[in-house]
Design a protein around this motif. Structure first.
Motif, mmCIF file in Angstrom:
data_model
loop_
_atom_site.group_PDB
_atom_site.id
_atom_site.type_symbol
_atom_site.label_atom_id
_atom_site.label_comp_id
_atom_site.label_asym_id
_atom_site.label_seq_id
_atom_site.Cartn_x
_atom_site.Cartn_y
_atom_site.Cartn_z
ATOM 1 N N VAL A 200 0.854 -1.190 0.000
ATOM 2 C CA VAL A 200 0.000 0.000 0.000
ATOM 3 C C VAL A 200 0.888 1.238 0.000
ATOM 4 C CG1 VAL A 200 -0.222 -0.141 2.529
ATOM 5 C CG2 VAL A 200 -1.814 1.259 1.210
ATOM 6 N N GLU A 201 0.611 2.141 -0.912
ATOM 7 C CA GLU A 201 1.378 3.381 -1.024
ATOM 8 C C GLU A 201 0.443 4.566 -0.854
ATOM 9 O OE1 GLU A 201 3.413 5.699 -4.656
ATOM 10 O OE2 GLU A 201 4.563 3.935 -4.014
ATOM 11 N N VAL A 202 0.838 5.519 -0.034
ATOM 12 C CA VAL A 202 0.063 6.750 0.140
ATOM 13 C C VAL A 202 0.909 7.930 -0.320
ATOM 14 C CG1 VAL A 202 -1.332 5.830 2.014
ATOM 15 C CG2 VAL A 202 0.795 7.005 2.546
ATOM 16 N N ALA A 203 0.230 8.932 -0.865
ATOM 17 C CA ALA A 203 0.901 10.128 -1.371
ATOM 18 C C ALA A 203 0.095 11.355 -0.969
ATOM 19 C CB ALA A 203 1.054 10.060 -2.881
ATOM 20 N N THR A 204 0.782 12.397 -0.534
ATOM 21 C CA THR A 204 0.106 13.636 -0.112
ATOM 22 C C THR A 204 0.623 14.866 -0.840
ATOM 23 O OG1 THR A 204 1.699 13.897 1.707
ATOM 24 C CG2 THR A 204 -0.374 12.735 2.196
ATOM 25 N N LEU A 205 1.805 14.785 -1.423
ATOM 26 C CA LEU A 205 2.446 15.964 -2.017
ATOM 27 C C LEU A 205 3.149 15.591 -3.314
ATOM 28 C CD1 LEU A 205 4.119 17.185 1.283
ATOM 29 C CD2 LEU A 205 2.349 18.478 0.073
ATOM 30 N N HIS A 206 3.305 16.570 -4.188
ATOM 31 C CA HIS A 206 4.105 16.348 -5.392
ATOM 32 C C HIS A 206 5.592 16.276 -5.050
ATOM 33 C CE1 HIS A 206 0.937 16.595 -8.355
ATOM 34 N NE2 HIS A 206 0.473 17.703 -7.793
ATOM 35 N N HIS A 207 5.991 16.969 -3.969
ATOM 36 C CA HIS A 207 7.396 16.984 -3.574
ATOM 37 C C HIS A 207 7.466 17.300 -2.089
ATOM 38 C CE1 HIS A 207 6.279 21.076 -4.891
ATOM 39 N NE2 HIS A 207 6.962 21.450 -3.813
ATOM 40 N N GLY A 208 8.618 17.057 -1.494
ATOM 41 C CA GLY A 208 8.789 17.332 -0.082
ATOM 42 C C GLY A 208 8.742 18.818 0.218
ATOM 43 N N LEU A 209 8.290 19.161 1.441
ATOM 44 C CA LEU A 209 8.202 20.551 1.864
ATOM 45 C C LEU A 209 8.906 20.743 3.200
ATOM 46 C CD1 LEU A 209 4.424 21.313 1.127
ATOM 47 C CD2 LEU A 209 6.390 22.040 -0.239
ATOM 48 N N HIS A 210 9.355 21.936 3.466
ATOM 49 C CA HIS A 210 9.966 22.292 4.734
ATOM 50 C C HIS A 210 8.937 22.059 5.839
ATOM 51 C CE1 HIS A 210 11.921 24.552 7.873
ATOM 52 N NE2 HIS A 210 12.947 24.876 7.078
ATOM 53 N N LEU A 222 3.979 9.779 5.706
ATOM 54 C CA LEU A 222 4.258 8.763 6.715
ATOM 55 C C LEU A 222 3.225 8.799 7.836
ATOM 56 C CD1 LEU A 222 5.983 6.464 7.651
ATOM 57 C CD2 LEU A 222 7.566 8.107 8.685
ATOM 58 N N SER A 223 2.808 10.006 8.251
ATOM 59 C CA SER A 223 1.762 10.100 9.272
ATOM 60 C C SER A 223 0.457 9.499 8.762
ATOM 61 C CB SER A 223 1.538 11.559 9.670
ATOM 62 O OG SER A 223 2.666 12.059 10.349
ATOM 63 N N LEU A 304 8.537 17.377 5.069
ATOM 64 C CA LEU A 304 7.316 16.596 4.988
ATOM 65 C C LEU A 304 7.475 15.565 3.884
ATOM 66 C CD1 LEU A 304 4.652 19.451 5.228
ATOM 67 C CD2 LEU A 304 5.458 17.956 7.059
ATOM 68 N N THR A 305 7.337 14.286 4.236
ATOM 69 C CA THR A 305 7.530 13.202 3.280
ATOM 70 C C THR A 305 6.357 13.145 2.312
ATOM 71 O OG1 THR A 305 8.699 11.945 4.985
ATOM 72 C CG2 THR A 305 7.888 10.718 3.059
ATOM 73 N N PRO A 306 6.606 13.171 1.000
ATOM 74 C CA PRO A 306 5.494 13.176 0.043
ATOM 75 C C PRO A 306 4.867 11.806 -0.185
ATOM 76 C CG PRO A 306 7.569 13.363 -1.132
ATOM 77 C CD PRO A 306 7.907 13.426 0.335
ATOM 78 N N ARG A 307 5.659 10.718 -0.061
ATOM 79 C CA ARG A 307 5.155 9.369 -0.332
ATOM 80 C C ARG A 307 5.748 8.393 0.683
ATOM 81 N NH1 ARG A 307 2.841 8.464 -5.414
ATOM 82 N NH2 ARG A 307 2.854 10.329 -6.739
ATOM 83 N N ALA A 308 4.972 7.395 1.012
ATOM 84 C CA ALA A 308 5.460 6.304 1.870
ATOM 85 C C ALA A 308 4.649 5.057 1.541
ATOM 86 C CB ALA A 308 5.304 6.664 3.349
ATOM 87 N N ARG A 309 5.254 3.898 1.758
ATOM 88 C CA ARG A 309 4.537 2.670 1.439
ATOM 89 C C ARG A 309 4.916 1.570 2.431
ATOM 90 N NH1 ARG A 309 7.028 -0.193 -3.950
ATOM 91 N NH2 ARG A 309 9.200 -0.362 -3.253
ATOM 92 N N ALA A 310 4.035 0.566 2.501
ATOM 93 C CA ALA A 310 4.249 -0.559 3.417
ATOM 94 C C ALA A 310 3.789 -1.834 2.752
ATOM 95 C CB ALA A 310 3.487 -0.345 4.715
ATOM 96 N N LYS A 311 4.366 -2.959 3.178
ATOM 97 C CA LYS A 311 3.910 -4.267 2.738
ATOM 98 C C LYS A 311 3.098 -4.884 3.861
ATOM 99 C CE LYS A 311 5.219 -8.518 0.386
ATOM 100 N NZ LYS A 311 6.304 -9.280 -0.271
ATOM 101 N N HIS A 342 -3.927 10.239 -1.371
ATOM 102 C CA HIS A 342 -4.024 9.300 -2.472
ATOM 103 C C HIS A 342 -3.466 7.946 -2.024
ATOM 104 C CE1 HIS A 342 -4.107 12.656 -5.783
ATOM 105 N NE2 HIS A 342 -4.906 12.912 -4.756
ATOM 106 N N VAL A 343 -4.176 6.867 -2.357
ATOM 107 C CA VAL A 343 -3.739 5.544 -1.940
ATOM 108 C C VAL A 343 -3.747 4.610 -3.139
ATOM 109 C CG1 VAL A 343 -6.081 4.863 -1.235
ATOM 110 C CG2 VAL A 343 -4.113 3.623 -0.329
ATOM 111 N N THR A 344 -2.708 3.805 -3.238
ATOM 112 C CA THR A 344 -2.602 2.777 -4.273
ATOM 113 C C THR A 344 -2.289 1.457 -3.592
ATOM 114 O OG1 THR A 344 -1.742 4.386 -5.870
ATOM 115 C CG2 THR A 344 -1.410 2.046 -6.374
#
Length: 448
Positions: A200-210, A222-223, A304-311, A342-344
């Protein structure tokens, strides 16, 4: 029978030497760099079976790892028994965590340590001992099938079974790849959970932010992922995914102190879930997060992490369907993702659960062999883990009776560091199998 027991004891020293030689071969099919070692292992198994007296031994491969098939024809009217094991092993992990080198078999306190000593090169040793105890001429037909990619999910097994169906056809299938209740009490495994996993992969941003400039306004991936994964269980640790199957479990005593001793549960850490231990372990679904991809701590920054995923790995209770359970898990993940992230969900492996009706003359013959070899009544148990290929064997040979036995015990630590084989269990397992072959010769009703 006493002569047969003595004969097993006589051949065990040579069988142990052969087992130790097999353990020294690093047959890790999951590691492309060691594929040659898997071939070397198949060659070694072929040599051992040929020297044991099998006249028809071949290495086969249907686009996957090399497997070995050996045949000894059945006398007229006698059944044919298929003896299964696998010669590939799990990766050893961090060698520094082993008390002794993982591929150098070492005896300590009656146990033989090393990767594959139990899972499952001891299965090969058990088959060798039983066949040698009958001086290469058992009273039943014997086919030995030693697979080479079980630890990678047996992806080519269905093709092997289809291509060699006539060669592997049998009346009884003995799968020596399971556990025993203890080092003193044998088990017949009668239920196994299935397996379904996904990424499962989640995404919140196009790129990392301060994180100082935007933290508290926009979510980091990640949160989001942590909250999503936490939704898979309720506060008591029960699986919270809707629509999953639960079965019934054997009524056996599994006290908390045994759980703590066998698992190494730390002081103060409690069990999770509700119901008896056998119910939770053998007959209910379980979900585990087995891996996370995100920024490593040593490379982290105030971003701020834009994407994270887990198995995510799920065990499916006997009677459930692995594909339907994966669909339910996918729906849960998609519906419980917080803050509109966004979740895949990428589907992974599937393995069906299996339940065995362990009644009738074949199982009577097995239990009698166990009683003689172990001096104890065998326990019918479930297994929390999965052996998906059992369902494939059942589909390929629907009239065959399947016996799931093994040489492991609660202290074996299969798949972990310091895997070991209890040498007394090996002896009793070999005696049981030799006696089983003799017992089945008198059970003519199992023959076609």
């Amino acid at each position: 029978m006493s002569d047969l027991v003595q004969r097993v004891q006589e051949v065990l020293p040579s069988v142990r030497r052969d087992l130790e030689d097999l353990v020294r071969i690093e047959s890790v099919w999951a590691d492309p760099a060691r594929r040659g070692e898997v071939q070397r292992s198949a060659d070694a198994v072929t040599k051992l079976l040929t020297e044991a007296g099998f006249g028809d031994v071949q290495i086969v491969s249907e686009g996957g790892a090399p497997a070995v098939i050996a045949r000894h024809p059945a006398p007229p009217g006698a059944p044919t028994v298929l003896l299964y094991a696998h010669h590939d092993v799990q990766p050893e992990g961090d060698p520094t965590q082993w008390a002794t080198p993982p591929f150098e078999p070492t005896e300590r306190d009656g146990r033989l340590y090393g990767r594959g000593t139990a899972d499952d090169k001891a299965g090969i040793a058990t088959h060798l001992a039983a066949f040698r105890a009958h001086d290469g001429n058992p009273p039943v037909g014997v086919t030995v099938f030693v697979e080479g990619e079980e630890e990678s999910g047996s992806p080519s097994l269905s093709r092997l079974l289809a291509a060699h169906r006539d060669t592997l056809a049998s009346d009884v299938i003995v799968i020596a790849d399971s556990d025993n209740w203890s080092t003193e009490v044998p088990s017949l495994t009668v239920t196994l959970r299935g397996l379904a996993d996904c990424v499962v992969e989640v995404a919140t941003l196009h790129h990392g932010l301060h994180s100082g400039l935007w933290g508290g306004v926009v979510p980091d991936a990640l949160s989001v992922l942590v909250r999503l994964l936490a939704s898979l269980h309720d506060d008591d640790g029960n699986v919270a995914v809707a629509g999953l199957h639960e079965a019934g479990a054997a009524d056996v005593d599994y006290p908390p102190e045994r759980v703590r001793e066998e698992t190494g549960l730390l002081d103060g850490v409690s069990e999770i879930g509700s119901g008896t231990v056998p119910q939770r372990l053998w007959a209910k679904p379980a979900i585990t997060v087995i891996g996370i991809d995100t920024t490593p701590i040593d490379k982290s920054s105030n971003t701020l992490t834009p994407r994270a995923r887990a198995k995510v790995s799920m065990r499916v209770a006997p009677g459930g369907d692995a594909a339907e359970h994966l669909a339910a898990l996918t729906r849960h993940l998609e519906e419980h993702t917080p803050w509109g992230a966004h979740v895949t969900v990428i589907p992974g492996d599937l393995g069906q659960p299996y339940a065995i009706d362990a009644t009738g003359p074949v199982y009577d013959a097995a239990r009698e062999a166990f009683r003689t070899a172990w001096g104890a009544e065998p326990v019918d148990t479930g297994v929390g883990g999965s052996i998906p290929f059992i369902a494939e064997f059942a589909a390929a040979f629907p009239s065959a009776k399947i016996l799931v036995t093994g040489v492991e015990d609660p202290a074996t630590q299969a798949h972990s560091v310091n895997e070991s084989l209890h040498l007394g269990v090996l002896e009793r397992a070999a005696i049981s199998e030799a006696l089983l072959l003799a017992n089945l010769a008198s059970e003519r009703q199992v023959a076609p």
